[in-house]
Design an enzyme around this catalytic site. Structure first.
Site, PDB file in Angstrom:
ATOM      1  N   LEU A 132       0.810  -1.226   0.000  1.00  0.00           N
ATOM      2  CA  LEU A 132       0.000   0.000   0.000  1.00  0.00           C
ATOM      3  C   LEU A 132       0.841   1.273   0.000  1.00  0.00           C
ATOM      4  CD1 LEU A 132      -2.776  -1.053   2.536  1.00  0.00           C
ATOM      5  CD2 LEU A 132      -3.005  -0.808   0.064  1.00  0.00           C
ATOM      6  N   ARG A 133       2.167   1.113  -0.085  1.00  0.00           N
ATOM      7  CA  ARG A 133       3.014   2.315  -0.070  1.00  0.00           C
ATOM      8  C   ARG A 133       2.685   3.250  -1.227  1.00  0.00           C
ATOM      9  NH1 ARG A 133       7.754  -0.746   1.444  1.00  0.00           N
ATOM     10  NH2 ARG A 133       8.137  -0.426   3.659  1.00  0.00           N
ATOM     11  N   GLY A 134       2.406   2.682  -2.385  1.00  0.00           N
ATOM     12  CA  GLY A 134       2.095   3.511  -3.558  1.00  0.00           C
ATOM     13  C   GLY A 134       0.874   4.376  -3.336  1.00  0.00           C
TER      14      GLY A 134
END
Length: 350
Positions: free
Chosen positions: A285-287
């Site tokens: 979920l970093r993006g």
């Protein structure tokens, strides 16, 4: 913004021609350090380190505890060393000074001890005190840590840097003795892709990825050469000619930081960002998180309180291109792939 005679003159940020993608990524990280740093990849001689040093010169002074090796913030416990916290608990006077935000260069041959700091075990055992010699991470707290040729750095050291950047703390352990100190910094790495790529799991830890290329337009090339020549002939008068634009941008950064907490992004746009990430098969979920943060920082920079789809369109390639799975047969630039997917989901941007 003027530099004193004793200091090395720094090329003004507002005088840098071209490389808009790199400049934008750096500005957004300064407005919101939680974006997670920038990886700048590109040809040699494209002004990567010049631009990073120019950025530091723009930044406002900060309050630090005097004679503290960790640049402790006298008003924020998150950025304080344990010694300063103890002084506050004991209600001792804390001497405060103002200083420029520091930029720490990490040399390629640096050892882990030089980066993280060392514990003097003999002193700890004989005198019963935690004798700690701070390293580069201590000096970089509340500043910028710049790693040139990051793709040539030992993988273990890169892991150490990224862990500290993510957690905001550096911990050194030796023979059962453990010392921690704050290490909150903006991590900026640069490199030339011809000299080797970073491992995908390390690339993913950088918030943004900016590509720089050699300028092809002859007019722009002449302009860049002229600018450099004028600067080298008389750095002080060249800097003075950009004094107003430098001060204006510095003020814009300060106001953008103050505005950041008020920026809104609609639920519909957040859903679309996540849909783009999911359809591009971005791991984790970093993006999603970085794209939210970067879009808000851009809205703040543009003096708005609401994120627009155009903000998202501008920052998304920077936030996602290094997180896409590489297809060796795919010739299209990964940033263009991101923009194509954006257009499918958000529609065309005017």
């Amino acid at each position: 913004m003027s530099s004193t005679k004793s200091e090395r003159a720094v090329f003004p940020f507002t005088a840098i021609v071209g490389q808009e993608e790199m400049k934008l990524a750096l500005l957004l990280n300064v407005i919101d350090p939680k974006i997670g740093g920038v990886m700048i990849m590109g040809d040699r001689g494209t002004g990567k380190s010049t631009t990073v040093r120019a950025l530091v010169d723009l930044l406002p002074e900060i309050e630090v505890v005097a004679n503290d090796p960790f640049n402790s913030d006298p008003n924020n416990p998150q950025f304080m060393s344990n010694e300063v916290r103890d002084m506050i608990e004991k209600k001792q006077d804390i001497p405060v000074v103002k200083t420029k935000i520091s930029m720490v260069d990490l040399p390629l041959g640096a050892t882990e001890d030089r980066v993280c700091g060392t514990i003097d075990l003999e002193k700890a055992l004989t005198e019963g005190v935690k004798a700690f010699e701070p390293g580069l991470l201590a000096k970089a707290n509340r500043g910028i840590l710049y790693v040139d040729e990051v793709n040539l750095l030992d993988d273990h050291l890169v892991d150490v840097l990224l862990d500290a950047a993510a957690s905001g703390w550096n911990t050194v352990e030796r023979e059962g003795i453990s010392i921690s100190h704050p290490a909150r910094f903006i991590l900026i790495g640069s490199g030339n892709p011809e000299e080797g790529e970073l491992r995908p799991q390390l690339l993913d830890r950088f918030g943004m990825h900016a590509k720089v290329t050699t300028v092809k337009d002859p007019e722009l090339r002449v302009q860049i050469v002229d600018q450099r020549s004028k600067f080298e002939e008389d750095p002080e008068s060249f800097r003075q000619s950009y004094e107003t634009s430098q001060q204006n941008l510095s003020q814009q950064i300060k106001e953008s930081r103050d505005r950041l907490s008020k920026i809104a992004i609609s639920h519909e746009d957040r859903l679309r960002i996540s849909q783009v990430c999911a359809e591009l098969d971005v791991d984790g979920l970093r993006g999603d998180i970085v794209t939210h943060r970067a879009a808000k920082a851009l809205a703040a920079l543009k003096n708005r309180l609401q994120v627009t789809p155009k903000d998202i369109f501008i920052v998304m390639p920077l936030c996602l291109r290094h997180r896409l799975r590489k297809d060796p047969l795919e010739s299209i630039d990964s940033g263009l792939l991101v923009q194509e997917k954006f257009s499918q989901i958000f529609g065309l941007i005017s």
